[in-house]
Design a protein around this motif. Structure first.
Motif, PDB file in Angstrom:
ATOM      1  N   GLN A 144       0.850  -1.186   0.000  1.00  0.00           N
ATOM      2  CA  GLN A 144       0.000   0.000   0.000  1.00  0.00           C
ATOM      3  C   GLN A 144       0.890   1.242   0.000  1.00  0.00           C
ATOM      4  N   LYS A 145       0.435   2.252  -0.723  1.00  0.00           N
ATOM      5  CA  LYS A 145       1.245   3.455  -0.931  1.00  0.00           C
ATOM      6  C   LYS A 145       0.995   4.466   0.178  1.00  0.00           C
ATOM      7  N   ARG A 146       2.048   5.149   0.575  1.00  0.00           N
ATOM      8  CA  ARG A 146       1.926   6.275   1.496  1.00  0.00           C
ATOM      9  C   ARG A 146       3.066   7.240   1.209  1.00  0.00           C
ATOM     10  N   THR A 147       3.154   8.314   1.956  1.00  0.00           N
ATOM     11  CA  THR A 147       4.212   9.291   1.704  1.00  0.00           C
ATOM     12  C   THR A 147       5.008   9.561   2.969  1.00  0.00           C
ATOM     13  N   ILE A 148       6.241   9.986   2.790  1.00  0.00           N
ATOM     14  CA  ILE A 148       7.082  10.442   3.892  1.00  0.00           C
ATOM     15  C   ILE A 148       7.553  11.854   3.585  1.00  0.00           C
ATOM     16  N   ARG A 149       8.014  12.540   4.598  1.00  0.00           N
ATOM     17  CA  ARG A 149       8.445  13.929   4.444  1.00  0.00           C
ATOM     18  C   ARG A 149       9.847  14.008   3.847  1.00  0.00           C
ATOM     19  N   SER A 150      10.057  15.064   3.089  1.00  0.00           N
ATOM     20  CA  SER A 150      11.376  15.339   2.529  1.00  0.00           C
ATOM     21  C   SER A 150      11.645  16.836   2.628  1.00  0.00           C
ATOM     22  N   TYR A 151      12.905  17.189   2.895  1.00  0.00           N
ATOM     23  CA  TYR A 151      13.281  18.576   3.172  1.00  0.00           C
ATOM     24  C   TYR A 151      14.367  18.987   2.176  1.00  0.00           C
ATOM     25  N   PRO A 152      13.991  19.714   1.134  1.00  0.00           N
ATOM     26  CA  PRO A 152      14.932  19.989   0.043  1.00  0.00           C
ATOM     27  C   PRO A 152      16.160  20.772   0.453  1.00  0.00           C
ATOM     28  N   ASP A 153      16.042  21.628   1.467  1.00  0.00           N
ATOM     29  CA  ASP A 153      17.198  22.449   1.862  1.00  0.00           C
ATOM     30  C   ASP A 153      17.845  21.980   3.163  1.00  0.00           C
ATOM     31  N   SER A 154      17.291  20.933   3.769  1.00  0.00           N
ATOM     32  CA  SER A 154      17.882  20.326   4.976  1.00  0.00           C
ATOM     33  C   SER A 154      18.091  21.334   6.098  1.00  0.00           C
ATOM     34  N   ILE A 155      17.114  22.215   6.309  1.00  0.00           N
ATOM     35  CA  ILE A 155      17.256  23.259   7.323  1.00  0.00           C
ATOM     36  C   ILE A 155      16.019  23.316   8.215  1.00  0.00           C
ATOM     37  N   ALA A 156      16.104  24.204   9.214  1.00  0.00           N
ATOM     38  CA  ALA A 156      14.957  24.587  10.068  1.00  0.00           C
ATOM     39  C   ALA A 156      14.334  23.413  10.804  1.00  0.00           C
TER      40      ALA A 156
END
Length: 636
Positions: A144-156
């Motif tokens: 089953q499909k789901r999503t995870i978080r990704s942080y393009p600038d690796s900050i904050a």
């Protein structure tokens, strides 16, 4: 004989009728009332797959993406349906051992033989491609499909937070969550969880005996589509945030910058920080342990949770409260009597403005003495308890010692001591001379960096502020909504005329001879500030608050650099100046200074050792309510 046979006939008929009725009732119960068998039958032909919604995206103040979602797959198993599979081939596809396979299957069986449970979580789409081609041959397994978080600038990381698997307690409290769901654990992921999470859906799929999907059941008539979470539009300036994190590399402490006119937080740094991508995906647990075990505490949000002695930046608040109480006037002067409390060498402070500019310790010793040693109207006598109660109330009305209603979780409130505290601490009695260290921001006074940034905004606005916040709006691009409480002005009780005295003093700190914060000066920006050197275990903290420009200010900032030898003017002040320059000019012109402070690593190495207290009156020193701090009587 005939009667006997006739009787037996009725008995036999009665038995058959009774059995028939029992079977009919049982069949009725099974088919209509009890859906257990129906459910088991459906599970052989139908597959119910949870449709996980995409969490809302997060943008910076200019529309640049801070957080997005990546697709992953959870491998599910229904133990009762697992039959005749090639275990070795299956383990090879997942790159796991047969021992791991057995362990995972036992866990799934323990949960339920009939209900689906997680076998392998968060398989990246690149890894899932090979598995997907052969998954049909392993009966009882599906994805089953789901999503995870990704942080393009690796900050904050301190602002954005992270998500993690929901615990049993939360499942019991909120029926929305089920085993294996994810929930915001910190930062805005936690504070805005209900907006970000969306709503789960459900899809019913037809499956053949070979575990192959044959399409939607009833053309999707009974499917429930997932609803994506709401997007958040933050107040963070992405470029300023990246710049501030570079400045705090190799350092411990915090930077908080606020737009005074709106209360919007422009950058929010807790150092050392970490790449938020480390707490997303299958390696989250392993990475979390490493971060949690790190002696420098990168998971500890210093900007919201650390309670520090404020040092001399507190003198601005002391001056404002004393002026409002009427115990001093703008032109009140006191000699720099180092017999009272230690101080650096400077000219006589003949007024409040010069006292702030030169950060005269004996001056504020006398100011605090007048605030505390006041005449009690009920007794007609000088009463330190009465005076301290007035002082405590005034400081709390200015935002100290109270928890700020910022839209981030786990906010500390700092500490402003009151009479009940000292009555417990000194049961035999106390007076001003027992507690004088509070006069210069030491003693029992504790502040949180977000409070000092807000105080800088309060001074910048000459007596009002809007509660600091990191989310400006939420929802669809063409229908954004805002929280009204983050648009409301909060006015100070202090007369407007006194704020100009504080502003002039802070301007002198940066621009006039004898000012302790000259390194914060940015040509053309009219910076106003105040230095602080807060003594602690190990080397002193370097502290600075500032705003700019002096009139119509655009930014207010607080900077703490922990255990950095040299004082507020040496480290925190120039860092604040660079932050102000970057935000207002969008480009730092003073490249040599920029490089110097980005490369510098002034913080005393951990673990810290207790150092001698710089005071002439060690007998007056005492423990504070924060075990990480000691009192001192010399600040700048």
């Amino acid at each position: 004989m005939k009667n006997i046979l006739s009787s037996r006939k009725f008995v036999v008929i009665g038995i058959f009728i009774t059995i028939g009725v029992i079977f009919a009732l049982r069949l009725l119960y099974i088919q209509i009332i009890d859906d257990t068998y129906s459910e088991l039958a459906n599970r052989n032909a139908l597959r119910y797959v949870t449709q996980y919604p995409s969490r809302g995206l997060v943008y910076d103040r200019y529309g640049k993406l801070l957080v997005y979602n990546e697709v992953v797959y959870d491998l599910m198993v229904i133990p009762r349906q697992v039959k005749n599979i090639d275990t070795n081939a299956f383990c090879s596809l997942l790159n796991i051992s047969t021992e791991e396979f057995v362990k995972k299957m036992e866990k799934a069986k323990k949960y339920s033989m009939y209900a689906p449970s997680f076998f392998e979580k968060q398989i990246l789409k690149e890894d899932f491609a090979a598995l997907q081609e052969k998954l049909y041959s392993f009966q009882g397994f599906y994805a089953q499909k789901r999503t995870i978080r990704s942080y393009p600038d690796s900050i904050a990381a301190a602002v954005l937070g992270y998500i993690g698997e929901v615990n049993e307690k939360k499942i019991e409290e909120d029926a929305y969550y089920k085993r294996g769901d994810y929930i915001g654990m910190s930062g805005i992921e936690k504070k805005y969880e209900e907006l970000l999470r969306g709503k789960k859906g459900n899809k019913i799929t037809l499956v053949d005996v070979h575990n192959r999907e044959k399409g939607s059941f009833q053309n999707g008539q009974f499917d429930i589509p997932a609803q994506a979470g709401a997007n958040l539009y933050s107040t963070i300036d992405l470029e300023l945030q990246k710049y501030a994190e570079k400045l705090m590399a190799n350092k411990r402490g915090s930077i908080v910058a606020i737009e005074p006119s709106t209360g919007e937080i422009l950058c929010f740094v807790s150092a050392p920080s970490y790449d938020p991508n480390l707490l997303a995906g299958r390696q989250r647990g392993k990475n979390y342990k490493k971060l949690a075990d790190d002696i420098s505490k990168p998971l500890f949000n210093r900007a919201l949770m650390a309670q520090y002695p404020p040092g001399s930046i507190f003198k601005v608040a002391q001056a404002l409260v004393a002026l409002d109480m009427g115990v001093i006037e703008a032109n009140s002067g006191f000699p720099c009597d180092k017999g009272l409390v230690g101080c650096h060498n400077h000219p006589y402070a003949s007024n409040v403005k010069d006292a702030i500019k030169m950060s005269c310790n004996p001056y504020f010793y006398r100011v605090f003495q007048r605030e505390v040693q006041q005449q009690n109207p009920q007794t007609g006598k000088i009463d330190s308890k009465y005076g301290l109660s007035l002082w405590t109330a005034a400081m709390k009305r200015m935002g100290f010692g109270v928890r700020m209603d910022i839209d981030l979780p786990n906010v500390s409130k700092g500490y402003i001591p009151d009479t009940s505290f000292y009555n417990r601490w000194y049961p035999t009695g106390w007076n001003f001379h027992t507690i004088y260290s509070n006069s210069i921001g030491q003693g029992e006074v504790m502040v949180v960096p977000i409070q000092m940034a807000n105080f800088a905004a309060l001074v910048a606005n000459r007596g009002w502020y809007i509660t600091p916040h990191v989310i400006k709006s939420f929802g669809e691009e063409n229908n954004k909504k805002v929280y009204k409480k983050y648009t409301k002005k909060h006015y100070s009780f202090i007369a407007s005329s006194w704020w100009n005295v504080a502003v002039e003093g802070m301007w002198g700190v940066v621009h006039e001879a004898g000012g302790t914060g000259r390194r914060a000066d940015v040509p053309g920006l009219n910076v106003c500030g105040k230095t602080g050197t807060a003594e602690n275990i190990g080397a002193d903290h370097s502290v600075f608050i500032a705003f700019a420009p002096k009139d119509e200010p655009k930014i207010a900032v607080s900077v703490y650099v922990e255990n950095a030898r040299g004082g507020g003017g040496t480290w925190a002040a120039p860092i604040a100046g660079l932050i102000i320059e970057k935000y207002i000019k969008r480009e730092v012109e003073r490249k040599e200074i920029e490089e110097q402070y980005m490369q510098a690593a002034p913080c005393q190495p951990l673990p810290l050792q207790r150092t001698p207290i710089k005071t002439k009156k060690k007998a007056d020193m005492k423990k504070t309510n924060n075990t990480n701090n000691t009192q001192a009587t010399t600040t700048n």
